[in-house]
Design a protein around this motif. Structure first.
Motif: not given
Length: 314
Positions: A89, A92-93, A114, A118
């Motif tokens: 995550e 990805r951010t 992601w 997830k």
């Protein structure tokens, strides 16, 4: 290039590499634990948590070191900011914040990783499915790496991605070697035994080096040979020497583009010189743990110098 953009691609790559390395380490621990009794198996899992530097957080949340507790903590525990899910995550951010510095293919690969993980890690991972889950993590990492290598211009964006990857990879290989000698092996009496050989094989598995090492050494499992392979062999893409060589080439690319070398260039050049002059005999004479501890400290200095020199926090 803005410092925050350089920071974004650098840390995107670091988080992705760290997530993959964690999955590889869990895989090695799982395979070792299958051949051990319960008490020794817990020691194996303790070593896995120690390698990734999460022992204090793990012990605050769990009272024992069973396999299912360890891999769920390292893969998906919401309280663990160092879990594979949390790191994916975070990658990805960072990627979303610097989308203009990435190709569409790279962004889509990171975003897809992601979403896949997830979903995969939305439920506790059982013993019967852990190998498949770890395979999924490695596959997603490979897809992102392929997109990076196949679509990115060889400019500063690409160089900062590579710097993040190889700083993280060098740290991981060094930690695995260190933990082998100070946590995994229960007693010096085991050195040279079948147990010792199995553990060295697991070290190679954790860095995907088993096949390459056997090919180079006619299948013989020799602790000194394996240590030399993981530290000094520039042909192996997870060795310390290989990682430093790639850090050097990417820092050189940045220096050429920006017109001057940074302190990180000097640090990496110094580590490369020392590695090229080093022998496995000298490493063991001085102490493997001492050598690795010094390397980890120098590698951290490289990462800090990159962040400082290119004004990541500016």
């Amino acid at each position: 290039m803005l410092g925050r953009t350089a920071s974004g691609v650098f840390w995107m790559a670091r988080y992705l590499e760290r997530a993959e390395n964690t999955a590889r380490l869990i895989d090695a621990g799982f395979r070792m634990a299958l051949t051990r009794d319960r008490v020794v198996s817990e020691e194996e899992w303790r070593s896995v948590v120690a390698t990734v530097g999460l022992r204090a957080g793990y012990e605050a949340a769990n009272g024992s070191y069973t396999g299912v507790q360890v891999w769920n903590y390292l893969l998906r525990d919401k309280s663990n900011t160092g879990s594979v899910l949390a790191m994916t995550e975070a990658a990805r951010t960072n990627a979303r914040a610097v989308r203009t510095a990435l190709t569409r293919e790279v962004w889509e690969a990171v975003n897809e990783s992601w979403m896949v993980l997830k979903d995969t890690l939305s439920r506790p991972v059982r013993e019967g499915s852990v190998i498949d889950v770890l395979g999924t993590i490695r596959k997603q990492a490979t897809l992102v790496r392929g997109a990076l290598d196949g679509t990115m211009l060889r400019n500063d964006n690409y160089n900062f991605c590579r710097l993040g990857t190889f700083v993280e990879r060098a740290d991981n290989t060094a930690r695995i070697l260190d933990i082998k000698y100070f946590v995994l092996l229960p007693s010096l009496a085991w050195v040279g035994s079948s147990l010792d050989n199995v553990q060295w094989e697991s070290v190679l598995r954790a860095v995907s080096g088993e096949r390459a090492y056997r090919w180079l050494n006619a299948g013989a499992m020799d602790p000194r040979g394996i240590t030399e392979f993981l530290i000094l062999d520039e042909r192996f893409p997870r060795s310390l020497a290989f990682c430093m060589d790639k850090l050097d080439s990417n820092l050189t690319g940045l220096a050429r583009q920006y017109g001057n070398e940074s302190s990180a260039n000097e640090l990496v050049a110094g580590i490369k010189r020392d590695l090229s002059a080093m022998t496995i005999e000298r490493i063991f004479e001085g102490g493997l743990h001492q050598y690795i501890a010094a390397f980890l400290s120098r590698n951290r200095q490289v990462a800090q110098a990159i962040e400082h020199d290119y004004r990541f926090r500016a």
